[in-house]
Each structure stands twice: as structure tokens, then as C-alpha cells.
Design a protein around this motif. Structure first.
Motif, PDB file in Angstrom:
ATOM      1  N   ASN A 295       0.836  -1.199   0.000  1.00 16.37           N
ATOM      2  CA  ASN A 295       0.000   0.000   0.000  1.00 16.37           C
ATOM      3  C   ASN A 295       0.872   1.251   0.000  1.00 16.37           C
ATOM      4  N   PRO A 296       0.880   2.035  -1.091  1.00 13.78           N
ATOM      5  CA  PRO A 296       1.765   3.202  -1.143  1.00 13.78           C
ATOM      6  C   PRO A 296       1.454   4.243  -0.065  1.00 13.78           C
ATOM      7  N   GLU A 297       0.187   4.358   0.321  1.00 16.35           N
ATOM      8  CA  GLU A 297      -0.160   5.294   1.391  1.00 16.35           C
ATOM      9  C   GLU A 297       0.458   4.856   2.712  1.00 16.35           C
ATOM     10  N   HIS A 298       0.428   3.559   2.972  1.00 11.54           N
ATOM     11  CA  HIS A 298       1.048   3.039   4.191  1.00 11.54           C
ATOM     12  C   HIS A 298       2.564   3.221   4.151  1.00 11.54           C
ATOM     13  N   ARG A 299       3.164   2.955   3.018  1.00  7.49           N
ATOM     14  CA  ARG A 299       4.616   3.132   2.915  1.00  7.49           C
ATOM     15  C   ARG A 299       5.006   4.590   3.173  1.00  7.49           C
ATOM     16  N   GLU A 300       4.265   5.491   2.591  1.00  6.68           N
ATOM     17  CA  GLU A 300       4.569   6.915   2.767  1.00  6.68           C
ATOM     18  C   GLU A 300       4.405   7.321   4.227  1.00  6.68           C
ATOM     19  N   ARG A 301       3.377   6.774   4.887  1.00  7.58           N
ATOM     20  CA  ARG A 301       3.127   7.126   6.289  1.00  7.58           C
ATOM     21  C   ARG A 301       4.269   6.659   7.181  1.00  7.58           C
ATOM     22  N   VAL A 302       4.688   5.408   6.984  1.00 12.23           N
ATOM     23  CA  VAL A 302       5.764   4.875   7.819  1.00 12.23           C
ATOM     24  C   VAL A 302       7.071   5.621   7.547  1.00 12.23           C
TER      25      VAL A 302
END
Length: 944
Positions: free
Chosen positions: A356-363
Motif C-alpha cells: 500500500n503506497p499510502e502506508h509506505r509513505e506514512r511509515v
């Protein structure tokens, strides 16, 4: 840490995923004793045999105490600089995917978190995987497919509240004994509770089962798809729940209906009558919990098995309510904690998704990381295959022993030996993996470590140090953080305490969560050192009070909240409310199976999904359409199926339990169970040495002929290594065959053959020094009080037995030797004495040696002034009033089979009576099933 006064420290057991609380008492002289923590909600004071013996495993014998580089002692700065520079150089020359970490469920959450952060956020690769891949990856995959998250819905209390417990591929009596005892105690209070065991073997867990379904290997998918079809045919569905909270039911039911009852019977090896009785019982019993473990997960169809089980619970709405739900029990103390921090190659921290790119960006943003892994990394089996192919050029192994535990173990060992740079962080200086490391880093052991672990019911507990770290040992989180700083990542790894790591981990779990993710312990995101030290066991989720959403089953309270031993209580309002405002009444009264006076009034534990609220995009659970399949792996050359597993008193590769004499009394050598019909077919006698072979290798093990084993199948435990046996590394036989979704290897279904090893002579010895019987074709050593015991078998009997014995014992030139030889009969008995102490005794015979093992081992600790007593040793049997206890059944109290049998002959006609007379079975209780077998056998003999 200095020891200057007696104290007792609350910590957590380092063995299985039950997560038992332990009280470790350190006396003023430094002596350690352990007992179960009566206030810990996982075990309420109970410990199994392994937990009870923890104080016997904390010595410094064999410890790695200093960093080493290419076998020489080095300082920490030199070793860490080399690790950091080599990893950095490898990344610069070959890219981030040329390096990898292989970690372990033995790590604490703080260790796991720092390693995962370094690899995925700063190296920029997801090539970090864990030995938990070998035990519960299919559960993770099944949960994520069905729930949208890796969520265990229920709690241990459900095991006591259920009216039906279905145990699938789970030998709780030996592998999770405290849970087994909680169930057994609950059943004593509620005899109407029913238990079904689904297992190819009749394990000791069958002792409390109303029904044992001796299923064919990998027949579980057919069994549970057949159950789903039966539920549909008999209108045993919760259609309101299906409509409101799920999707895909129609497709799943259609796929499950491919086989009729006769087809399911053929696929499972069960009779239609057995299937009908089980299916009818499941359909008629709303309060049902299905407990599953390695027998489900360790399969090439493991994820489908998990989802087939979950489908049946979703179809009946039996999830998230007291006494209802699917329940995965994990094999390691922190397998769940590793899942929380994204310790596997296809996960991100805090149950976020690497895809999930949104999850990657968040982390990445939370970590302020220079990079983030953009795709899943290599799972365990893939990782070692990449190592063999040269794609991974630098490997760091932490707290695990893959040369013994990975499938196709010889190929794994060869790959590690060929790798240009291998780092191993471990406790022991000698394991089958450590011996191949270029850099060896001494890690802290249990009793010295400080951090947290999460058990199978989502309960986070503290492991606390009660011993100083010996030599130059350091905690794993600190070792990894030091390397991170030396690789140029500075402030991101400048932790000073494990509490700081935990606070960051907790803060990430709540970061931009708002109820979208199941794992949320944001309430602890600002915990300080004092709060961390005092942290009580608690279940997640535990979101910050600022979070506007509370997932179903997690209940916020009005004012004055505290969290005590994992139970949400209120000091002012005294009530619980759902997000809707509806009041929740406390669950009052003594919980079934709980010790007297413990937990007499408790509030409802945290459960998920009773009212839906799944973590999928539409917040609905997904039925998975699964078609039952069967796979034949046997052939004329390899006609039997090998099932691998664990035994009661040993753990993984015995790096800890092998130190305890008590834990080797029950079973002291590698063995294989074989059905009597198969034994006759292949010419195997009881106690023979058998060679078990697959296309990948062979092992030598003791044969145990028993009708408890399914015909056509074998069972052997995976614990023995080159440190404890000549040829006992079981995973040399297993193939690198994995589940296509989870990547978990199929360790329960291996095509093999078996043959009798043509031994010319057998031996048994006890010796004060650790023996090195390299001239024997078969040997297995085990610790005993005062020294070691060793089982032996020889391909040749033309041996100088006196010379062999002297070498085995390490006897001095002046040792007094006593011997008996009958060369024609092939009988030899030799004992060596150093003054009044026995140095060693060797017994040789043409067949399996008939000598009292326990009695012989006891002679190492005795004084031998009397010459008649020395002759008794040579004779190999007790003299005078000495009693041969027989094979040890109760490890906790050292009670043998002969003692139990004699007690039965004196009138003890029940397990309880044996406990009252001998104490056997009254501590951890995991031997009670074996005691019952002896009682029943003696009673039957008396009746004939």
C-alpha cells in the motif's frame, strides 16, 4: 545489575506463545528459582515442565561472551564497524536487496522493531524475515484475506467459556500445556463441554477428547469445506450476520459443495459416520472455538486451511463473542510481537501493508527515513535460495538456528557456508549455525533481556532482566541500533533504553490510525521510563483517548480510567460503553478453570468482530472460495508420509532446554513413531535404530512402535542437532515446498522411506564429562545430574571396548576400572572410578541395551565406597533396596513409569490418586495423559 539482596522479579516465559507470567526469585547468594505468576492473566500461576525448569537453563556453560571475527576475540567497536562497513559497501556495490536479516520469535518486540526499521526504512529493502514464517505465516495470510488485517479475534477466556472446542493440528497437551490445563480444568467444572481433536496421530491431547478424527495428512481443507457445505445444507447458518457483515458467501459455499459426504470421506480418510457426528455437533453448538496450530499452518495449503476454518465461523456468526471464534495459537513467545512490528518480509510496521503506497509513505514519514522498501522482500525459504544463488551477499542471523530448523537444511547450511559475509547474534558460542559465522556477536539471554512480548491472545507483557549481562553480551536492540548509527543513520537509532523503542513503536501504531487499523497501542506512545518499568500485561488494541474511533469489542470508559493486568477498569463510573453509548455489564463470577480465589470478578476481555467492523475497505469480512484438493506425495521409493513436530519437554533446537537435566529425563534421544503394521512391513522392531530417508537426506533415530501413529505415516520431532546427536537433524529430510500465499513450508507432509539400521552392537553410557563418541554410527547425548548420558549404536562390533570406554569417560591413567565381558554373547559392561566417584559406565549389548537409565545416571552423583555397590553398577541394575523408577513420566517431580505402576498395584486407581501418592501430574499437568495410560494398562492387567 548487582545482586546484593533477595528479590523477586515479574517477567514472562521465553517458550511458547501462551505467554505465561513468571516470578523469578534471585536469592542473596545469586541462586535463581522460578514459579508461575498467580496474577498474570495468561496462566494464573501455572507453568509447564519447560517453564518450571527455567532456572536450570541460565548457566554460562557454552555462552558466547565476547565478539569474535573469523574465530578470534575482538572488541565491540571493531566488530560493529566491520558489520556496518561491509553491509554499507555491499549495498553500494550491489543494491539494498543484496543484504538480508533473518530474525526470530525469540527476539523481544523492541529488538524486532529496531531491526525492521533499519532494514525497511533505512537500507530500503524488505529482505527481513523471521523463523515465525515457519510456524504461523499461513495464519497471518488467512487473517488478512478474511479480515483485512492480521487479527486474532478472541481470547484465552473463550477456551473456558466454549461448549465445543475443536483442536485442529494442535497437540496442546505437549505444545501449549498451560492452555490445555485451563481447558481440562474448565471441563471438570462443566462436564458437558465437548472436545474434538483433528490430528493424524492420537496425541496425548486425545486424553480429553470426546472424538478423535485421525485425518489423512493435509485433509483439513476437505474437512472444513465439507463442514461449510453441511452447514448450508442443514440450514445452520447465521444469515443475518452473513448479510450484514460479510461478502462472498455464495461463491464460497458453491466451491465447498464440490464434494459430497462420500467425497469428503475419501479425501480425509475418515468415515462418513465420523464426519456426520462431527458436523452435527458443530452445527448444533453455537459456542464453538476452533483452535489450530502448526498442523494447519505448516502445509502447502496452509492458508486455504485457515480460511476454510474461518469460513465456517463467519457462516455461523461465531466470532468475537464469548466462547466463539477461530483461534490461532502461536509457537514462539513473541511471534505475535514480530507481526506487530512488520517483522516478516511482506509486512510493514504496525500492521500496515507494504503493498500500500499510502502506508509506505506514512511509515517513511513517521521514521523520517531516507528510503522505504517498495515491495515485499524474500520470505525465509526464498531468502536462503537467493543466498545459495549468490544474490544475497551479506546476511545477519539473529537468535535462530536455520541450519537445523529450515527445510532442506543441508542446502541451507551449504548456502550459509558459501555466503561472503555472515553475521550471527546469539547466546551460545556453538550451534550448527554459529559455526559458519564470520562475525559472532554475543547477545543477552532470557533473564538478562528487558523488553516486551505479545502472546497469542494479543496480550503484551514485560520481560524483565533479573540477571546481569555476562561478559560483553548486549541486548539485540542495542546491537542493531549501534550498526544503524555506524551506517550513517545517526539520530534515528540513538535509543538509550528499550522503553524508548517501545514508546516509538506504540506511537507509530496510533499514528494517523483513527480506527482504520486493528493494531493500535497509541495509549502508550508517550510512556516514560517509570511507566515502562511498571507496565502491566494488557491486551491490544489500546488506542489513545484522543482517538475518535474504538474498534468493535474495545470499550472506552468514562473518567478515571486505569489499565490493570490487561483489564479495562474504571475507578469512577464503574461501567463500560460501546461507541454507541450502550452499557456493557461486567462479566462476573469465577472463570471456569481458574485457580481458587483468582479473577473472581473480571470485566469483559477485548474481542473483535462480534458486530462486524472488519478492516477491509467495506468493513466486511471476506469469505474465501476454496475447492478441496488432495495431493499424493508418496511413491514406491518413498511410500510413507513423515509428520514433524515437537515433544513435551524440549524446545526448538535445544539451545536452552538441552541445558536442563530434568527436561531430558522424559525423552533423551531422537525417535520416530511408526504404526505396528508398518513396523512389521519394513522389519522395524521397537527400540531398533531406524534410517529414515527422503530424496534430500537421511537421519538415524530410535524406533517407537505405537498404535497411536496413523498407518502409512511416521512422526519424528525436530529438536535434535549436530550438538546432540550423530545424525538427527530432521529438516535435512524436508523439502523447500511452501504455501503459495504465505510462503510457509510444508513440514507436516514429507514423503520418506524407513529401514532398519543394521547395528552390530548397541550401547548406553553415563559419564561425568561431555562425551564425543565419534566412532559410533549412532549417538545421542543428553544432560543428566552429575554429567551426561549417551545412547549408542555401532556398525561394527570389533571394537576395543575398554579403550573406547576410557576415551568416552576421559578417565585418568590412575582410574580404577571394573568390567564384565562376555564376547560370545556380545555383552560388555565397564565402569571407571576416580576415588569414590564414578567417572563413567558403559553397557554394550547385541540389541537395545536393557539397563535402568535413570538409576545409572544417578550413580554419577553418588559416593561409591562400598565395593558391592560398584559391582551393582557393572551389573547394570539397582541392588538391595534401590528401586528402578523406570522411564521418567513426570519431569517436574522425577516420577517414573515403574513407580506409577507400583502405586496402581497398591490401590491408586486414578490420576488424582497417583498425584496424591507421588505428586506426579500435580504441577504443570502435562504428564497426566501418560499417567492415565499407565493406570488404565495396570487396571486392565489386574482385571484379566
Amino acid at each position: 545489575m548487582e545482586i546484593d539482596a533477595a528479590r523477586e522479579v515479574r517477567t514472562t516465559c521465553p517458550y511458547c506463545g501462551v505467554g505465561c507470567g513468571v516470578l523469578a526469585k534471585v536469592a542473596a547468594d545469586g541462586q535463581v528459582s522460578v514459579r508461575g505468576d498467580p496474577d498474570h492473566p495468561a496462566n494464573f500461576g501455572r507453568l509447564c515442565s519447560k517453564g518450571s525448569a527455567l532456572a536450570e537453563t541460565i548457566d554460562l556453560d557454552g555462552r558466547l561472551l565476547h565478539p569474535e571475527i573469523h574465530g578470534r576475540r575482538a572488541g565491540w567497536d571493531e566488530a560493529l564497524d566491520l558489520v556496518a562497513s561491509t553491509f554499507s559497501q555491499t549495498i553500494a556495490e550491489h543494491g539494498p536487496d543484496a543484504v538480508a536479516f533473518y530474525v526470530s520469535g525469540q527476539l523481544l518486540t523492541e529488538d524486532y522493531y529496531v531491526a525492521n526499521k533499519l532494514m525497511k526504512g533505512f537500507v530500503g529493502s524488505a529482505n527481513i524475515d523471521t523463523n515465525s514464517r515457519l510456524c504461523m505465516a499461513s495464519s497471518v495470510a488467512g487473517h488478512r484475506r478474511a479480515f483485512g488485517s492480521d487479527t486474532v479475534p478472541g481470547t484465552y477466556d473463550d477456551l473456558e467459556l466454549a461448549d465445543l472446542i475443536v483442536l485442529v493440528g494442535s497437540n496442546l497437551a505437549w505444545c501449549h500445556p498451560v492452555l490445555y490445563q485451563r481447558i481440562a480444568a474448565a471441563r471438570e467444572k462443566r462436564p458437558e463441554m465437548k472436545i474434538v481433536l483433528v490430528d493424524p496421530r492420537r496425541t496425548m491431547t486425545a486424553d480429553i477428547a470426546d472424538m478423535h478424527l485421525a485425518i489423512a495428512p493435509d485433509g483439513d481443507v476437505a474437512l472444513f469445506t465439507g463442514l461449510l457445505a453441511y452447514l448450508g445444507q442443514h440450514n445452520a447458518l447465521d444469515r443475518a450476520y452473513i448479510t450484514a457483515h460479510t461478502t462472498g458467501f455464495g461463491q464460497a459455499l458453491f466451491a465447498a459443495s464440490v464434494l459430497d459426504l462420500a467425497g469428503v470421506a475419501a479425501a480425509t480418510g475418515l468415515s462418513e459416520d465420523e464426519l456426520g457426528r462431527f458436523y452435527g455437533l458443530f452445527a448444533a453448538t453455537p459456542k464453538t472455538v476452533t483452535v489450530y496450530s502448526q498442523g494447519v499452518n505448516q502445509s502447502s495449503s496452509g492458508t486455504d486451511k485457515v480460511n476454510a476454518i474461518i469460513n465456517c465461523h463467519l457462516a455461523t456468526g461465531r466470532i468475537g463473542r464469548p466462547g466463539e471464534g477461530p483461534f490461532s495459537v502461536t509457537g514462539q513467545p513473541n511471534a505475535m510481537g514480530g507481526r506487530e512490528v512488520g517483522g516478516m518480509a511482506n509486512m510493514l510496521a504496525a500492521h500496515m501493508e507494504i503493498e500500500n503506497p499510502e502506508h509506505r509513505e506514512r511509515v517513511q514519514r513517521f521514521w523520517n527515513a531516507p528510503a522505504i522498501a517498495g515491495k515485499p522482500g524474500l520470505k525465509a525459504v526464498e531468502m536462503f535460495q537467493a543466498l545459495a544463488e549468490g544474490r544475497i551477499k551479506a546476511l545477519w542471523i539473529m537468535a535462530t538456528n536455520p541450519v537445523d530448523s529450515m527445510p532442506d537444511a543441508d542446502a541451507v547450511e551449504a548456502a550459509i557456508k558459501a555466503c561472503p559475509f555472515v553475521v550471527v547474534s546469539d547466546v551460545l558460542a556453538e550451534t550448527d549455525t554459529v559455526r559458519h559465522a564470520h562475525v559472532r556477536l554475543p547477545a543477552a539471554a532470557w533473564g538478562e533481556k528487558d523488553g516486551t512480548v505479545t502472546n497469542s491472545e494479543r496480550r503484551i507483557s514485560r520481560q524483565r532482566a533479573f540477571l546481569p549481562m555476562p561478559g560483553e553480551a548486549r541486548p539485540d536492540w542495542l546491537i542493531v541500533a549501534e550498526v544503524g548509527m555506524r551506517m550513517g543513520f545517526g539520530g534515528a537509532f540513538s535509543y538509550e533504553t528499550p522503553g524508548e523503542v517501545f514508546a516509538e513503536h506504540a506511537a507509530l501504531s496510533g499514528f494517523e490510525n483513527d480506527g482504520a487499523r486493528d493494531f493500535d497501542i497509541g495509549a502508550y506512545g508517550e510512556i516514560d521510563g517509570e511507566g515502562y518499568e511498571a507496565l502491566e500485561p494488557f491486551q491490544w488494541p489500546a488506542p489513545s483517548r484522543a482517538d475518535p474511533f474504538w474498534p468493535a469489542g474495545h470499550l472506552p470508559l468514562e473518567g478515571g480510567d486505569t489499565q490493570l493486568r490487561g483489564l479495562r477498569t474504571s475507578s469512577s463510573a464503574g461501567d463500560w460503553r460501546k461507541p454507541s453509548g450502550e452499557l456493557i455489564s461486567p462479566l462476573e463470577g469465577e472463570m471456569a478453570g481458574r485457580p481458587e480465589g483468582v479473577g473472581t470478578t473480571e470485566l469483559q476481555p477485548i474481542r473483535f468482530f462480534a458486530d462486524g467492523g472488519y478492516f477491509t475497505p467495506d468493513r466486511k469480512a471476506r469469505f474465501i472460495a476454496i475447492r478441496p484438493t488432495t495431493e499424493i506425495r508418496t511413491s514406491p521409493d518413498y511410500p510413507l508420509i513423515l509428520n514433524t513436530g515437537r515433544i513435551r519437554d524440549h524446545w526448538h533446537t535445544m539451545t536452552r532446554t538441552g541445558k536442563s537435566p530434568r527436561l531430558s529425563q522424559h525423552i533423551a534421544e531422537p525417535f520416530v513413531e511408526i504404526h505396528p503394521v508398518d513396523a512389521q512391513r519394513f522389519g522395524i522392531g521397537d527400540a531398533d535404530i531406524a534410517r529414515v530417508s527422503s530424496p534430500r537426506g537421511d537421519v538415524l533415530v530410535r524406533a517407537l512402535v505405537t498404535a497411536r501413529q496413523r498407518q502409512g505415516s511416521l512422526f519424528a520431532p525436530m529438536h535434535w542437532t549436530d550438538q546432540f546427536a550423530a545424525k538427527g537433524r530432521l529438516d535435512t529430510l524436508t523439502a523447500p515446498l511452501t504455501d503459495p500465499i504465505s510462503g510457509q513450508p510444508a513440514l507436516k507432509h514429507v514423503a520418506v522411506r524407513i529401514e532398519k539400521f543394521a547395528a552390530k552392537a548397541f550401547g548406553f553410557a553415563v559419564t561425568r564429562q561431555r562425551p564425543a563418541p565419534d566412532t559410533a554410527a549412532y549417538w545421542a547425548v543428553a544432560k543428566c545430574n552429575g554429567g551426561w548420558r549417551v545412547e549408542l549404536a555401532f556398525a561394527d562390533d570389533d571394537i576395543d571396548w575398554a579403550g573406547f570406554a576410557g576415551s568416552l569417560f576421559g578417565a585418568s591413567a590412575g582410574a580404577e576400572m571394573s568390567a564384565y565381558h562376555d564376547s560370545d554373547a556380545g555383552q560388555h559392561r565397564i565402569a571407571a572410578f576416580d576415588g569414590d566417584r564414578l567417572s563413567g559406565a558403559l553397557f554394550v549389548a547385541p540389541g537395545p541395551v536393557a539397563v535402568s537409565r535413570g538409576w545409572a545416571a544417578e550413580q554419577l552423583s553418588a559416593d561409591h565406597v562400598d565395593r558391592r555397590g560398584r559391582l551393582a553398577i557393572v551389573a547394570g541394575r539397582p541392588g538391595g533396596i534401590d528401586v528402578d523408577r523406570g522411564a521418567i513420566v513426570c519431569s517436574c517431580f522425577g516420577v517414573g513409569a515403574n513407580q506409577i505402576a507400583e502405586a496402581v498395584r497398591r490401590g491408586c486407581g486414578s490420576v488424582a490418586a497417583i498425584g496424591a501418592a507421588l505428586h506426579a501430574g500435580t504441577n504443570c499437568g502435562s504428564c497426566r495423559a501418560e499417567i492415565r495410560v499407565i493406570v488404565d494398562a495396570q487396571s486392565l492387567q489386574a482385571a484379566e
